[in-house]
Design a protein around this motif. Structure first.
Motif, PDB file in Angstrom:
ATOM      1  N   ASP A 177       0.821  -1.218   0.000  1.00 27.04           N
ATOM      2  CA  ASP A 177       0.000   0.000   0.000  1.00 27.04           C
ATOM      3  C   ASP A 177       0.855   1.269   0.000  1.00 27.04           C
ATOM      4  OD1 ASP A 177      -2.384  -1.558   0.268  1.00 27.04           O
ATOM      5  OD2 ASP A 177      -1.915  -1.812   2.386  1.00 27.04           O
ATOM      6  N   PHE A 178       0.406   2.268  -0.759  1.00 30.55           N
ATOM      7  CA  PHE A 178       1.071   3.569  -0.755  1.00 30.55           C
ATOM      8  C   PHE A 178       0.076   4.649  -1.164  1.00 30.55           C
ATOM      9  CE2 PHE A 178       1.689   1.700  -4.951  1.00 30.55           C
ATOM     10  CZ  PHE A 178       1.449   2.730  -5.843  1.00 30.55           C
ATOM     11  N   ASN A 179       0.392   5.878  -0.763  1.00 29.95           N
ATOM     12  CA  ASN A 179      -0.430   7.036  -1.119  1.00 29.95           C
ATOM     13  C   ASN A 179       0.084   7.665  -2.406  1.00 29.95           C
ATOM     14  OD1 ASN A 179      -2.209   6.952   1.074  1.00 29.95           O
ATOM     15  ND2 ASN A 179      -0.805   8.099   2.385  1.00 29.95           N
ATOM     16  N   LEU A 180      -0.852   7.982  -3.317  1.00 30.14           N
ATOM     17  CA  LEU A 180      -0.509   8.621  -4.583  1.00 30.14           C
ATOM     18  C   LEU A 180      -1.595   9.636  -4.918  1.00 30.14           C
ATOM     19  CD1 LEU A 180       1.343   8.635  -7.159  1.00 30.14           C
ATOM     20  CD2 LEU A 180      -0.284   6.996  -8.145  1.00 30.14           C
TER      21      LEU A 180
ATOM     22  N   ILE B  65       4.945  10.703  -2.878  1.00 28.62           N
ATOM     23  CA  ILE B  65       4.450   9.319  -2.836  1.00 28.62           C
ATOM     24  C   ILE B  65       5.011   8.678  -1.579  1.00 28.62           C
ATOM     25  CG2 ILE B  65       4.360   7.104  -4.028  1.00 28.62           C
ATOM     26  CD1 ILE B  65       4.901   8.626  -6.626  1.00 28.62           C
ATOM     27  N   ASP B  66       4.139   8.084  -0.753  1.00 23.94           N
ATOM     28  CA  ASP B  66       4.549   7.600   0.562  1.00 23.94           C
ATOM     29  C   ASP B  66       3.998   6.203   0.812  1.00 23.94           C
ATOM     30  OD1 ASP B  66       5.781   7.655   2.987  1.00 23.94           O
ATOM     31  OD2 ASP B  66       4.216   8.810   3.997  1.00 23.94           O
TER      32      ASP B  66
ATOM     33  N   GLY C  85      10.338   5.470   1.356  1.00 23.78           N
ATOM     34  CA  GLY C  85       9.949   6.841   1.050  1.00 23.78           C
ATOM     35  C   GLY C  85       9.864   7.705   2.295  1.00 23.78           C
ATOM     36  N   PRO C  86       9.244   8.898   2.157  1.00 23.11           N
ATOM     37  CA  PRO C  86       8.498   9.361   0.979  1.00 23.11           C
ATOM     38  C   PRO C  86       9.405   9.729  -0.197  1.00 23.11           C
ATOM     39  CG  PRO C  86       8.568  11.078   2.637  1.00 23.11           C
ATOM     40  CD  PRO C  86       9.182   9.868   3.277  1.00 23.11           C
ATOM     41  N   TYR C  87       8.797   9.713  -1.420  1.00 23.81           N
ATOM     42  CA  TYR C  87       9.481  10.059  -2.652  1.00 23.81           C
ATOM     43  C   TYR C  87       8.863  11.321  -3.240  1.00 23.81           C
ATOM     44  CZ  TYR C  87      11.786   5.499  -2.848  1.00 23.81           C
ATOM     45  OH  TYR C  87      12.559   4.398  -2.574  1.00 23.81           O
ATOM     46  N   SER C  88       9.676  12.070  -3.948  1.00 23.76           N
ATOM     47  CA  SER C  88       9.199  13.190  -4.753  1.00 23.76           C
ATOM     48  C   SER C  88       9.432  12.826  -6.214  1.00 23.76           C
ATOM     49  CB  SER C  88       9.955  14.476  -4.393  1.00 23.76           C
ATOM     50  OG  SER C  88       9.518  15.549  -5.201  1.00 23.76           O
TER      51      SER C  88
END
Length: 276
Positions: free
Chosen positions: A151-154, A166-167, A194-197
């Protein structure tokens, strides 16, 4: 005499003199053979007398306690349900053999690093044996965890070139291996969970996919989509000339999906309309 475990066997034997001998081991009484079990290296003393009254003889022997081979079963470990992980047995003593007990869930209980696929939490005992028979043991616990999730947030939408965060929101920790695929996106920063940019240089629907390896298991890949919107085309219309005090219209017909903001606003009837 070298002892690695249990009891030593010490036997005295008189020579010379006359008649039967009497053996007196200090602290052990009158007997020719004793069976001490010292925890540390120790000297033992025996006095020998005969029936003829000869001068007694005193002798000693050292029992050297050898700690035996090193046994190291490794740190306690966690494996996910249905996963496989390696046990990490070792010894700094050469020419030793290994045996894991119990052998349940192991591919080979007679090697130092067997693969373990447990169905339940379990404790293992590792016995390391030297070629002279001396041995030592160590133990390790194997516990179970849930399989990792992907699972991740987008964000749902992004503008062309704008960095999006993106986390990861799953259950794995920083010990996991995170396999991110940002498609045509450019990773600006971020590692691990992450988080990623990330930004995209192409408009349209873009895919982000993640799978996670953690505690011996790999999660099912999860793909989410983000809509990357192209930058709006700005058209303020052609220059106009009007007489002082007369009304005029600037701008062009607008797109109802866009928001507009004119600046400066002096003299405009509606600075938030496509035409003013």
């Amino acid at each position: 005499t070298v002892l690695c475990m249990g009891n030593a066997i010490l036997t005295a034997q008189g020579v010379g003199g006359g008649g039967d001998y009497t053996y007196d081991w200090t602290g052990f009484g009158v007997t020719d053979t004793i069976f001490p079990a010292p925890a540390v290296s120790t000297w033992y003393y025996c006095e020998v007398t005969d029936e003829c009254g000869s001068t007694s003889a005193l002798d000693s022997v050292q029992v050297i306690v050898d700690g035996g081979p090193e046994a190291n079963a490794g740190f306690d470990i966690t494996v996910c349900i249905g996963g496989t992980i390696s046990l990490n047995g070792s010894s700094n003593t050469p020419n030793v053999t290994y045996e894991w007990d119990v052998p349940l869930y192991l591919d080979d209980p007679l090697i130092s690093n067997p693969l373990c696929t447990p169905a339940t939490a379990i404790d293992y005992q590792l016995t390391v044996t030297r070629d002279d028979g001396c041995w030592n043991i160590d133990s390790v616990s194997v516990s179970l965890s849930d399989p990792p999730t992907s699972d991740f947030n987008l964000p749902v939408q992004s503008c062309l070139g704008d960095p999006m965060i993106i986390d990861y929101t799953g259950n794995a920790d920083q010990a996991g291996t995170y396999n991110w695929d940002f498609g045509t996106g450019t990773q600006l920063n971020g590692t691990g969970s992450g988080p990623y940019s990330v930004s995209w240089g192409n408009a349209g629907i873009q895919n982000v996919t993640l799978s996670v390896y953690w505690n011996g298991c790999t999660s099912a890949p999860l793909t989410q989509q983000i809509e990357v919107l192209a930058q709006p085309i700005i058209d303020a219309g052609i220059p106009i000339s009007i007489c002082s005090g007369d009304p005029g219209v600037i701008g062009v017909a607008g797109n109802p999906a866009y928001n507009y903001a004119w600046s400066p606003i002096q003299g405009l009837d509606d600075p938030t309309s496509a035409t003013a």
